[in-house]
Design a protein around this motif. Structure first.
Motif, mmCIF file in Angstrom:
data_model
loop_
_atom_site.group_PDB
_atom_site.id
_atom_site.type_symbol
_atom_site.label_atom_id
_atom_site.label_comp_id
_atom_site.label_asym_id
_atom_site.label_seq_id
_atom_site.Cartn_x
_atom_site.Cartn_y
_atom_site.Cartn_z
ATOM 1 N N VAL A 110 22.039 89.075 60.649
ATOM 2 C CA VAL A 110 21.619 89.513 59.360
ATOM 3 C C VAL A 110 20.381 90.539 59.611
ATOM 4 C CG1 VAL A 110 20.537 89.268 57.211
ATOM 5 C CG2 VAL A 110 22.303 87.666 58.127
ATOM 6 N N ALA A 111 20.399 91.770 59.196
ATOM 7 C CA ALA A 111 19.336 92.845 59.213
ATOM 8 C C ALA A 111 18.783 93.393 58.056
ATOM 9 C CB ALA A 111 19.909 94.006 60.255
ATOM 10 N N ILE A 112 17.395 93.944 58.224
ATOM 11 C CA ILE A 112 17.015 94.619 57.104
ATOM 12 C C ILE A 112 17.900 95.674 56.778
ATOM 13 C CG2 ILE A 112 15.043 95.607 56.096
ATOM 14 C CD1 ILE A 112 14.545 92.908 56.314
ATOM 15 N N ASP A 113 18.378 95.984 55.494
ATOM 16 C CA ASP A 113 19.138 97.324 55.224
ATOM 17 C C ASP A 113 18.115 98.137 54.343
ATOM 18 O OD1 ASP A 113 21.905 98.699 54.859
ATOM 19 O OD2 ASP A 113 20.873 98.706 52.990
ATOM 20 N N MET A 119 6.692 96.469 48.060
ATOM 21 C CA MET A 119 6.805 95.033 48.141
ATOM 22 C C MET A 119 6.652 94.206 49.452
ATOM 23 S SD MET A 119 7.904 94.462 45.051
ATOM 24 C CE MET A 119 8.328 95.334 43.851
ATOM 25 N N PRO A 120 6.491 93.020 49.615
ATOM 26 C CA PRO A 120 5.962 92.219 50.733
ATOM 27 C C PRO A 120 6.737 92.919 52.044
ATOM 28 C CG PRO A 120 6.321 90.773 49.045
ATOM 29 C CD PRO A 120 6.867 92.006 48.228
ATOM 30 N N ALA A 121 8.018 93.018 52.010
ATOM 31 C CA ALA A 121 8.744 93.618 53.391
ATOM 32 C C ALA A 121 8.217 94.876 53.843
ATOM 33 C CB ALA A 121 10.210 93.614 53.068
ATOM 34 N N ALA A 122 7.892 95.743 52.988
ATOM 35 C CA ALA A 122 7.362 96.996 53.231
ATOM 36 C C ALA A 122 5.836 96.871 53.535
ATOM 37 C CB ALA A 122 7.582 98.190 52.164
ATOM 38 N N LYS A 123 5.224 96.085 52.918
ATOM 39 C CA LYS A 123 3.873 95.856 53.154
ATOM 40 C C LYS A 123 3.401 95.528 54.546
ATOM 41 C CE LYS A 123 2.450 94.854 48.392
ATOM 42 N NZ LYS A 123 2.031 93.731 47.490
ATOM 43 N N VAL A 124 4.269 94.552 55.019
ATOM 44 C CA VAL A 124 3.958 94.049 56.064
ATOM 45 C C VAL A 124 4.369 95.001 57.454
ATOM 46 C CG1 VAL A 124 3.504 91.666 55.505
ATOM 47 C CG2 VAL A 124 5.874 92.472 56.452
ATOM 48 N N GLY A 125 5.143 96.000 56.972
ATOM 49 C CA GLY A 125 5.922 97.123 58.221
ATOM 50 C C GLY A 125 7.313 96.631 58.452
ATOM 51 N N LEU A 126 7.938 95.886 57.913
ATOM 52 C CA LEU A 126 9.575 95.710 58.174
ATOM 53 C C LEU A 126 10.379 96.885 57.894
ATOM 54 C CD1 LEU A 126 10.439 92.036 56.735
ATOM 55 C CD2 LEU A 126 10.230 92.805 58.998
ATOM 56 N N LYS A 127 11.283 97.380 58.706
ATOM 57 C CA LYS A 127 11.891 98.569 58.642
ATOM 58 C C LYS A 127 13.322 98.308 58.570
ATOM 59 C CE LYS A 127 8.364 101.244 61.064
ATOM 60 N NZ LYS A 127 8.223 102.174 62.056
ATOM 61 N N ALA A 128 14.158 99.188 57.940
ATOM 62 C CA ALA A 128 15.575 99.294 58.080
ATOM 63 C C ALA A 128 16.069 99.122 59.675
ATOM 64 C CB ALA A 128 16.078 100.429 57.271
ATOM 65 N N GLY A 129 16.875 98.396 59.944
ATOM 66 C CA GLY A 129 17.548 98.217 61.090
ATOM 67 C C GLY A 129 16.996 96.975 61.910
ATOM 68 N N LEU A 173 9.175 91.104 67.460
ATOM 69 C CA LEU A 173 7.978 91.252 66.671
ATOM 70 C C LEU A 173 7.807 90.072 65.392
ATOM 71 C CD1 LEU A 173 8.179 95.296 65.771
ATOM 72 C CD2 LEU A 173 6.961 94.009 67.471
ATOM 73 N N GLU A 174 6.662 89.701 65.157
ATOM 74 C CA GLU A 174 6.579 88.668 64.388
ATOM 75 C C GLU A 174 5.878 88.923 62.985
ATOM 76 O OE1 GLU A 174 6.461 84.250 65.245
ATOM 77 O OE2 GLU A 174 5.689 85.077 67.068
ATOM 78 N N PHE A 175 6.193 88.605 62.083
ATOM 79 C CA PHE A 175 5.474 89.067 60.598
ATOM 80 C C PHE A 175 5.213 87.683 59.770
ATOM 81 C CE2 PHE A 175 7.783 92.645 61.964
ATOM 82 C CZ PHE A 175 6.980 93.689 62.063
ATOM 83 N N LYS A 176 3.836 87.774 59.232
ATOM 84 C CA LYS A 176 3.798 86.653 58.097
ATOM 85 C C LYS A 176 4.082 87.445 56.819
ATOM 86 C CE LYS A 176 0.459 83.411 56.268
ATOM 87 N NZ LYS A 176 -0.962 82.654 56.473
ATOM 88 N N LEU A 177 5.003 86.836 55.967
ATOM 89 C CA LEU A 177 5.377 87.199 54.761
ATOM 90 C C LEU A 177 4.887 86.387 53.534
ATOM 91 C CD1 LEU A 177 8.152 88.483 56.482
ATOM 92 C CD2 LEU A 177 7.921 90.066 54.648
ATOM 93 N N THR A 178 4.290 86.888 52.409
ATOM 94 C CA THR A 178 4.083 85.825 51.260
ATOM 95 C C THR A 178 4.960 86.494 50.410
ATOM 96 O OG1 THR A 178 1.747 85.500 51.978
ATOM 97 C CG2 THR A 178 2.438 85.062 49.763
ATOM 98 N N LYS A 513 15.584 107.269 53.580
ATOM 99 C CA LYS A 513 15.146 106.058 52.865
ATOM 100 C C LYS A 513 14.468 105.233 54.082
ATOM 101 C CE LYS A 513 19.165 102.972 53.575
ATOM 102 N NZ LYS A 513 20.339 102.375 52.827
ATOM 103 N N ARG A 514 14.533 105.496 55.269
ATOM 104 C CA ARG A 514 13.792 104.426 56.326
ATOM 105 C C ARG A 514 12.166 104.946 56.069
ATOM 106 N NH1 ARG A 514 18.757 103.569 57.937
ATOM 107 N NH2 ARG A 514 19.051 102.304 59.441
ATOM 108 N N SER A 515 11.874 106.029 55.839
ATOM 109 C CA SER A 515 10.422 106.160 55.715
ATOM 110 C C SER A 515 9.885 106.734 54.330
ATOM 111 C CB SER A 515 10.050 107.278 56.612
ATOM 112 O OG SER A 515 10.765 108.566 56.376
ATOM 113 N N GLN A 516 10.895 107.238 53.692
ATOM 114 C CA GLN A 516 10.602 107.438 52.172
ATOM 115 C C GLN A 516 11.023 106.526 51.064
ATOM 116 O OE1 GLN A 516 11.032 111.738 51.977
ATOM 117 N NE2 GLN A 516 10.797 111.832 54.419
ATOM 118 N N PHE A 517 11.754 105.679 51.625
ATOM 119 C CA PHE A 517 12.176 104.395 50.647
ATOM 120 C C PHE A 517 13.147 105.094 49.454
ATOM 121 C CE2 PHE A 517 8.227 103.203 52.040
ATOM 122 C CZ PHE A 517 8.418 101.798 52.649
#
Length: 565
Positions: A110-113, A119-129, A173-178, A513-517
């Motif tokens: 499973v991957a980020i699309d 939102m939390p995913a974007a805030k911590v730096g998660l990216k598509a792929g 990479l590791e991320f803490k998400l709330t 959409k990867r950088s400009q949502f």
């Protein structure tokens, strides 16, 4: 005379009592059948539970039975057990507790699309792929998208650690998400287009779309717009009240927007505008397609029936049914169809009659020949039973078959990952262009992947050969078939070149959409949008716009006037 009247009264009373008796017998018979069949179902399950060779899962077995019963009604009547209430709440409220990201299945994981902006995913730096490896140390290998989705969702304010593998990164990479309350925007984009025309994309009627729409419209008014395009394409609907609220921004107080009629009196209701409109005069066009449904059809239909806007696009879905929810024991819920809705002209747009099924259980759309003519406030002809037919119909070419398989096989997704590793920054969505050199790199990736796809021409040719052979024409036509097979032979490079425009557009959207949502993706998608261009062009020509809202022409004549260049 008095005796005659007395006898007549006695006879009348007797008939009424007889009618009540028959009615009582009818109700008693129905209640007996309900009780009898529930008792049979209960007994069968008890017998299975005691004597069946394998252990029966009661939750699963009963759920299957309930679902099978509801399948015989319509696709909108559904049972939600307690553990699935999150799905229902998302449908009704447009919000949930989570990280705010679309996920997908990619190369066995499973991957980020697409992470949502802010939102939390974007805030911590998660990216598509980003491929999801672990949640709080639990390996996600073998987990489905649905299973990982449930692990990512949860109570607002709770946190977890997520380990991912990123394209181009040397180590995980590791991320803490709330988790936060994730509200999917109903209005993801609005802008000022050519000729001072405002554009608002309305994606849903869940959450608080009327507030978002109002904020967008007032912002556009401050920028000096003189006309408006409302984009309802692919909007599957939501809350009926929200459609009425948005209609009220442009339609005078006291006008009926929609009414509902059910089998019981509680299902009957009229929804009228209750306030003075923000702008009752601004010219409006509404974009629709065959995925515009439910509340979208209420809004578009009210605009059409009250001659308040010109509808442009393709015929809408045709969902004229209203659902309500009923609480069930043990935290479950039943979403069920309780009424049909009728727009101002009095028509219902429901396209499929689920009550009258074919012998095999299938259902079909109401044929145009069986629809009824209604009239708008100005006297224009409109019809029921098949969605909203646009005032200006635009035939949109279907996406090529090869594009479907390129998306499904994740080759466009993979190329976008590679592209963004090589190009950490790109131009804004309005200026971004995928070059021929870039496209050649994509073609090389596709060829290297040994990509195969289903060709409809091959299927049709195969069927034709079978029919020709069955009917005895194969010997005479064998040479023609050979020549046709040669012309239709599989040529991947030819198809990639022939459909380059469509494929490039999807690749560009995936990259942007990867950088400009989502906003960037929408801007990219609107480039070269023929329906939007037609809407803006029509608003510029006010004589033509006004003529389409006047009676006196047949639908065919209206369309020929509207589509003429």
């Amino acid at each position: 005379m008095k005796k005659f009247l007395a006898k007549k009264m006695m006879l009348l009373v007797g008939l009424v009592l007889l009618g009540l008796t028959f009615s009582s017998f009818k109700d008693d018979d129905k209640n007996f059948k309900v009780a009898k069949n529930l008792d049979i179902f209960n007994t069968i399950f008890k017998e299975l539970n005691i004597y069946y060779v394998d252990t029966i899962n009661p939750d699963k077995s009963i759920k299957v039975g309930i679902d099978a019963m509801l399948d015989g009604l319509d696709p909108y009547t559904e049972y939600y057990p307690e553990e699935e209430m999150g799905d229902l709440n998302l449908m009704l409220k447009g919000s949930y507790g989570g990280i705010g990201s679309i996920i997908t299945y990619y190369k066995g994981r499973v991957a980020i699309d697409e992470p949502y902006e802010g939102m939390p995913a974007a805030k911590v730096g998660l990216k598509a792929g980003d491929v999801l490896l672990e949640i709080d140390g639990k390996d996600l290998k073998g987990k489905s998208v649905a299973q990982v989705s449930e692990m990512l969702k949860g109570q607002i304010g709770t946190s977890f650690m997520l380990k991912v593998e990123r394209p181009g990164a040397k180590k995980p990479l590791e991320f803490k998400l709330t988790r936060e309350s994730i509200q999917i925007p109903a209005v993801p984009y609005y802008s000022v287009e050519a000729n001072n025309t405002g554009y608002i994309q309305l994606n849903s009627f869940t959450g608080k779309p009327s507030k978002e729409f109002k904020d967008a419209f007032l912002a556009l008014k401050k920028k000096g717009i003189t006309s408006l395009v409302i984009d309802l394409r692919n909007n599957g609907g939501g809350l009926l009240d929200e459609a009425v609220e948005i209609a009220n921004m442009f339609i005078p107080r006291g006008k009926e927007i929609v009414s509902t009629k059910g089998r019981i009196k509680q299902g009957d209701r009229s929804y009228k505008t209750t306030r003075e409109p923000i702008d009752p005069e601004i010219p409006i066009t509404v974009l629709v397609n065959n995925s515009s449904a439910s509340a979208s059809e209420i809004l578009a239909g009210a605009f059409q029936d009250l001659d308040r806007a010109v509808i442009i696009g393709t015929r809408t879905f045709g969902k004229g049914l209203v659902q309500t929810t009923r609480n069930l024991p043990y935290g479950g819920n039943l979403k069920l169809t309780t009424a049909k809705y009728y727009i101002p002209s009095g028509r219902c747009v429901q396209a499929i009659d689920y009550k009258h099924r074919n012998e095999d259980g299938s259902v079909g759309r109401v044929p145009d020949s069986l629809t009824t003519v209604f009239h708008t406030a100005a006297g224009r002809e409109v019809r029921d039973g098949g969605g909203i037919m646009p005032d200006v119909e635009i035939k949109v070419e279907k996406a090529p078959n090869i594009l479907f398989y390129l998306v499904m096989d994740k080759l466009i997704f993979e190329y976008a990952n590679d592209y963004c590793v090589k190009h950490p920054t790109i131009a804004s969505a309005k200026d971004f262009v995928l070059t021929d050199e870039d496209y050649n790199e994509f073609k090389a990736l596709v060829n290297k992947a040994n990509f195969k796809y289903d060709r409809q021409s091959d299927k049709v040719l195969k069927n034709l050969k079978e029919v020709a052979e069955f009917e005895g024409y194969m010997d005479e036509a064998s040479e023609e078939f050979k020549a046709l097979e040669k012309k239709l032979s599989h040529n991947l490079d030819r198809d990639l070149d022939h459909f380059a425009k469509d494929i490039k557009s999807v690749i560009s959207t995936e990259i942007v959409k990867r950088s400009q949502f989502q906003k960037g993706a929408i801007i990219q998608q609107l480039k070269g949008d023929e329906e939007l261009a037609k809407a803006i062009e029509l608003l510029k020509d006010q004589d033509k716009y006004k003529s389409l809202l006047k009676p006196g022409k047949t639908n065919a004549e209206q369309k020929s006037v509207a589509t003429a260049k």
